[in-house]
Design a protein around this motif. Structure first.
Motif, mmCIF file in Angstrom:
data_model
loop_
_atom_site.group_PDB
_atom_site.id
_atom_site.type_symbol
_atom_site.label_atom_id
_atom_site.label_comp_id
_atom_site.label_asym_id
_atom_site.label_seq_id
_atom_site.Cartn_x
_atom_site.Cartn_y
_atom_site.Cartn_z
ATOM 1 N N GLU A 10 0.813 -1.213 0.000
ATOM 2 C CA GLU A 10 0.000 0.000 0.000
ATOM 3 C C GLU A 10 0.851 1.270 0.000
ATOM 4 N N LYS A 11 2.172 1.106 0.071
ATOM 5 C CA LYS A 11 3.105 2.232 0.068
ATOM 6 C C LYS A 11 2.768 3.235 1.180
ATOM 7 N N SER A 12 2.882 2.732 2.393
ATOM 8 C CA SER A 12 2.568 3.562 3.552
ATOM 9 C C SER A 12 3.328 3.053 4.756
ATOM 10 N N PHE A 13 3.365 3.860 5.805
ATOM 11 C CA PHE A 13 3.942 3.403 7.076
ATOM 12 C C PHE A 13 3.213 4.078 8.225
ATOM 13 N N VAL A 14 3.291 3.436 9.406
ATOM 14 C CA VAL A 14 2.572 3.926 10.583
ATOM 15 C C VAL A 14 3.495 3.860 11.790
ATOM 16 N N LEU A 15 3.441 4.865 12.627
ATOM 17 C CA LEU A 15 4.248 4.922 13.840
ATOM 18 C C LEU A 15 3.761 3.862 14.833
ATOM 19 N N SER A 16 4.706 3.115 15.426
ATOM 20 C CA SER A 16 4.355 2.041 16.360
ATOM 21 C C SER A 16 4.304 2.549 17.806
ATOM 22 N N ILE A 17 3.944 3.819 17.966
ATOM 23 C CA ILE A 17 3.800 4.448 19.281
ATOM 24 C C ILE A 17 2.429 5.132 19.314
ATOM 25 N N ALA A 18 1.762 5.049 20.448
ATOM 26 C CA ALA A 18 0.439 5.655 20.587
ATOM 27 C C ALA A 18 0.334 6.375 21.922
ATOM 28 N N PRO A 19 -0.583 7.341 22.039
ATOM 29 C CA PRO A 19 -0.771 8.034 23.319
ATOM 30 C C PRO A 19 -1.612 7.207 24.283
ATOM 31 N N GLN A 20 -1.413 7.463 25.582
ATOM 32 C CA GLN A 20 -2.129 6.734 26.628
ATOM 33 C C GLN A 20 -2.181 7.608 27.865
ATOM 34 N N SER A 21 -3.270 7.566 28.601
ATOM 35 C CA SER A 21 -3.469 8.521 29.684
ATOM 36 C C SER A 21 -2.809 8.132 30.999
ATOM 37 N N ARG A 22 -2.492 6.851 31.216
ATOM 38 C CA ARG A 22 -2.031 6.415 32.532
ATOM 39 C C ARG A 22 -0.525 6.130 32.545
#
Length: 456
Positions: free
Chosen positions: A410-422
């Motif tokens: 698909e010629k794309s990439f995604v960051l393997s980090i996400a936000p979290q509140s705790r």
């Protein structure tokens, strides 16, 4: 909470004394090291291999695992704040909230079981017959009646004082807000460890939970194992029970199952042999988290993107007593890395700034949740930034390929980090090709870059 915390040292000392009578027999009497096969749940080597997946299917699956794991930690936090001080109970993780399996042989005659490797759990438990309520699994359920070495913990055992005695049987039970639960006998069994020469080391009378009632609200028939190997520092964990035999330390090196040129498994190592040959080993001390006293937290001071420090305030990642939030956890169960909301925003801004000169990149709004940053990119785009976590006394640098999941089709990439509140936590994806050594007696986490495809 205060009464529970004041009880922990006394409980720990008592149980460690009780468990110090574990017996070890071996054709090699001086054995102080062993390894267990460590298998990614989605690799063809896995007994629960789901079959080939597209990139999108795999990304969505990994995020489901990660979100389930975050829910697990939030529930533990709630439990810890409302726990009764007269009970010690094992934790249970959901069917989707794990990443790697350990292959283990138990009992007499030998039976192979596949357990979740969980650095965030204490008691090791497996499903047992007769089953009043068990989730489906792809292997025969362990039947204690067929094992000559199975023993129930009697009610008069001091260990049972931390569980409950019902009809002259020592039982444990635990449940979570999402409906997951496990209940069963407090028991002991012999574990058999085979070395590279085929010789067995037998570890006798290892405490475990023999579950006759296990309910996982998210369970399905495609992702089921037989139980959990608890690797935290709880007095009843596998690490605490085998402490002197394995020097109270273990290591792992996680392979990336998406790279077909690598083998599909590595090893969970205990004792003298921690698996690394050379390199600049760095060490950072574990820190005590009041809400999670047995888990592996470290002191994160700052983060760099492509060697540029973000200069977070010193207390950004520290535990906040008023809310129970904060801390940086090393966790084997989640795939994604999670960073607390406010810090994540600054991290994302710097990553976006890094990519801004590359005009052939287009930021996408169709990121798989909970990820917030993804791009459409030309095939083979190679210019990913390194990320460095600056711990107390050590710097952990993550290669760019371990921070971004790339979809060549698909010629794309995604960051393997996400936000979290705790909590903030380092997930398995960013741990690929790094040897992590958990040295409990020295109270340090050591790490060194490694080629996990050559783990043996």
């Amino acid at each position: 909470m205060d009464s529970l915390q004041s009880l922990i040292p006394l409980v720990s000392i008592l149980l460690l004394v009780l468990l110090s009578d574990l017996q070890f027999t071996s054709s090699n009497k001086t054995a102080t090291t062993f390894s267990l096969k460590l298998i990614h749940r989605d690799s063809p080597d896995s007994p629960i291999y789901p079959g080939p997946m597209t990139f999108r299917e795999r990304v969505e699956r990994y995020r489901k695992i990660s979100e389930s794991r975050v829910s697990y930690w939030k529930q533990i936090n709630i439990h810890n704040r409302t726990a009764q001080p007269n009970m010690m109970r094992p934790r249970v993780t959901t069917a989707d909230g794990y990443t790697y399996l350990v292959e283990l042989e138990i009992g007499d005659p030998l039976k192979t079981v596949y357990l979740i490797m969980d650095t965030g759990s204490g008691v090791t438990w497996i499903q047992c017959l007769p089953c009043q309520l068990c989730f489906p699994q792809k292997f025969d359920i362990y039947d204690p009646k067929n094992s000559k070495t199975f023993k129930k913990i009697p009610c008069n055992s001091p260990i049972c004082k931390f569980f409950k005695c019902v009809d002259q049987q020592c039982l444990y039970s635990f449940g979570y807000l999402d409906g997951d639960s496990t209940e069963g006998y407090a028991a002991s069994e012999t574990i058999h460890i085979k070395d590279e020469k085929g010789r067995y080391t037998d570890i006798k009378d290892v405490f475990f939970g023999c579950s006759f009632k296990s309910y996982l609200a998210t369970a399905d028939n495609s992702s089921l194992e037989t139980g959990i190997m608890g690797l935290d520092t709880d007095p009843l964990s596998f690490i605490s029970q085998t402490g002197s035999f394995i020097l109270r330390r273990f290591s792992y090196c996680l392979v990336d199952p998406t790279k077909s040129e690598t083998p599909l498994f590595s090893y969970l190592k205990f004792g003298y042999d921690m698996g690394f040959i050379g390199g600049a080993v760095q060490k950072t001390p574990f820190t005590k988290h009041p809400e999670f006293p047995y888990e592996y937290f470290v002191n994160l001071l700052d983060i760099s993107v492509d060697n540029k420090r973000l200069n977070f305030p010193p207390d950004t990642f520290k535990f906040k007593p008023d809310t129970g939030d904060g801390g940086f956890l090393i966790d084997s169960g989640t795939v994604l890395t999670y960073i607390q909301d406010t810090a994540y925003s600054k991290l994302e801004e710097e990553i976006v700034r890094y990519f801004s000169p590359y005009k052939n990149l287009v930021r996408s709004q169709d990121c798989p949740a909970p990820s917030k940053l993804c791009y459409d990119a030309p095939l083979g785009f190679p210019l990913f930034p390194t990320l460095t976590y600056h711990f107390q006394g050590a710097n952990l640098t993550i290669a760019g390929e371990n921070s971004f999941e790339v979809d060549d089709e698909e010629k794309s990439f995604v960051l393997s980090i996400a936000p979290q509140s705790r909590l903030s936590m380092l997930g398995a994806y960013q741990q690929h090709n790094i040897r992590f050594i958990f040295d409990i007696d020295s109270n340090v986490l050591a790490f060194v870059p490694d080629d996990c495809s050559k783990d043996d």
